[in-house]
Enzyme design. Structure first.
Site, short mmCIF file in Angstrom:
data_model
loop_
_atom_site.label_atom_id
_atom_site.label_comp_id
_atom_site.label_asym_id
_atom_site.label_seq_id
_atom_site.Cartn_x
_atom_site.Cartn_y
_atom_site.Cartn_z
N GLU A 136 44.29 115.30 8.57
CA GLU A 136 45.17 114.32 8.56
C GLU A 136 44.64 113.04 7.64
O GLU A 136 43.47 112.97 7.34
CB GLU A 136 45.44 113.38 10.04
CG GLU A 136 46.57 114.05 10.73
CD GLU A 136 47.76 113.27 10.31
OE1 GLU A 136 48.15 113.01 9.09
OE2 GLU A 136 48.88 113.37 11.06
N ASP A 137 45.51 112.39 7.04
CA ASP A 137 45.12 111.12 6.52
C ASP A 137 44.66 110.06 7.19
O ASP A 137 43.59 109.44 6.90
CB ASP A 137 46.28 110.82 5.41
CG ASP A 137 47.47 110.59 5.94
OD1 ASP A 137 47.63 110.97 7.25
OD2 ASP A 137 48.51 110.04 5.33
N ASP B 164 47.29 106.62 13.56
CA ASP B 164 47.72 105.20 13.88
C ASP B 164 48.25 105.46 15.27
O ASP B 164 47.16 104.87 16.01
CB ASP B 164 48.93 105.06 12.90
CG ASP B 164 49.30 103.56 12.95
OD1 ASP B 164 48.82 102.93 13.77
OD2 ASP B 164 50.16 103.19 12.19
N VAL C 49 47.31 100.26 5.22
CA VAL C 49 46.46 100.81 4.21
C VAL C 49 47.27 101.42 3.27
O VAL C 49 48.04 102.37 3.65
CB VAL C 49 45.14 101.00 4.60
CG1 VAL C 49 44.05 100.16 5.20
CG2 VAL C 49 45.41 102.19 5.40
N ARG D 274 50.10 106.36 -3.84
CA ARG D 274 49.46 107.59 -3.38
C ARG D 274 48.44 107.78 -4.37
O ARG D 274 47.19 108.47 -3.94
CB ARG D 274 50.43 108.85 -3.27
CG ARG D 274 51.27 108.62 -2.07
CD ARG D 274 52.02 109.84 -1.65
NE ARG D 274 52.94 109.89 -1.03
CZ ARG D 274 53.20 109.77 0.48
NH1 ARG D 274 52.04 109.65 1.26
NH2 ARG D 274 54.50 109.75 1.17
P1 IMP Z 1 51.06 107.98 13.61
O1 IMP Z 1 52.02 109.01 14.03
O2 IMP Z 1 51.46 106.80 13.92
O3 IMP Z 1 49.65 108.19 14.03
O4 IMP Z 1 51.03 107.96 12.09
C1 IMP Z 1 50.46 109.03 11.36
C2 IMP Z 1 51.39 109.13 9.96
O5 IMP Z 1 51.90 107.60 9.65
C3 IMP Z 1 50.07 109.00 9.11
O6 IMP Z 1 49.71 110.63 8.61
C4 IMP Z 1 50.37 108.41 7.80
O7 IMP Z 1 51.28 109.27 7.04
C5 IMP Z 1 51.25 107.41 8.46
N1 IMP Z 1 50.59 106.06 8.28
C6 IMP Z 1 50.06 105.47 9.48
N2 IMP Z 1 49.50 104.25 9.24
C7 IMP Z 1 49.74 104.11 7.70
C8 IMP Z 1 49.03 103.00 6.91
O8 IMP Z 1 48.35 102.11 7.46
N3 IMP Z 1 49.49 103.27 5.52
C9 IMP Z 1 50.23 104.22 5.40
N4 IMP Z 1 50.62 105.20 5.95
C10 IMP Z 1 50.31 105.19 7.32
MG MG Z 2 50.30 111.55 7.31
#
Ligand code: IMP
Ligand code: MG
Length: 187
Positions: free
Chosen positions: A111-112, A115, A165, A177
């Site tokens: 994963e990148d 969040d 970010v 990106r």
């Molecule tokens: P989650 O499901 O809330 O954990 O979010 C995961 C996905 O949301 C990541 O794989 C990212 O692609 C995107 N994401 C979450 N935070 C950021 C951020 O700060 N910048 C850009 N993309 C984000």
């Molecule tokens: Mg992602």
């Protein structure tokens, strides 16, 4: 060579919002190598499948996989959750499924950023149903104040505060990106 040429721009503007450099290309490179070394040690003698989560992980994935020295295979999921906003929609959709079989395999999700943790939770549920031999997660970034998951993330590049970010694969309305460093919203 003039080293100033390799300095990242201190600020970038995307959609009229200003971001400042947060993690430089050099720091990312060092950390990616360390993560790969840990994975190489833990998977010695195994053939894991590294599964990237598109789109955000594509750069981290390709840098990480080139530091992996054990035999490995690769595949990708594509998920959507953010739309064009800076806050997750809370809705995870599977846009592309795997092509490989994960049953009885050692799976490493790449994963990148984690969040809220919704996406990784969704993936864990999907994979668990197919009885992998093992399941682990490597994420470059981890928003420590945000994550709500009840399992451990095995490999974390950087724990970061709850700010938006961009760069190194991470987008803002699909832009940014391609930035080589990671930038944070400059409030
Ligand atoms: P989650 O499901 O809330 O954990 O979010 C995961 C996905 O949301 C990541 O794989 C990212 O692609 C995107 N994401 C979450 N935070 C950021 C951020 O700060 N910048 C850009 N993309 C984000
Ligand atoms: Mg992602």
């Amino acid at each position: 060579m003039n080293s100033a040429i390799n300095e990242p721009a201190q600020f970038v503007t995307v959609n009229n919002e200003r971001f400042r450099v947060f993690i430089t290309e050099e720091k990312i490179k060092t950390r990616v190598k360390e993560l790969a070394e840990e994975i190489n040690r833990n998977y010695a003698g195994k053939t894991p499948i590294l599964i990237g989560v598109l789109n955000g992980s594509f750069i981290f994935f390709s840098d990480l996989v080139r530091e992996i020295t054990v035999d490995c295979e690769i595949d990708f999921f594509k998920l959507s959750s953010y739309g064009d906003a800076k806050i997750s929609s809370g809705n995870v959709k599977l846009l592309k499924d795997l092509n490989c079989q994960v049953t009885e395999r050692d799976i490493i999700i790449v994963e990148d950023i984690i969040d809220s943790g919704l996406s990784i939770d969704f993936i864990k549920n999907l994979i668990s149903k197919q009885n992998p031999r093992s399941f682990s997660v490597v994420t470059l970034l981890y928003k420590r104040d945000c994550v709500k998951i009840d399992f451990k993330v095995d490999y974390i590049g950087f724990q970061i505060p709850n700010h938006f970010v961009i760069g190194y694969g991470l987008d803002y309305t699909q832009k940014a990106r391609n930035l080589r460093s990671i930038y944070i919203l400059d409030k």
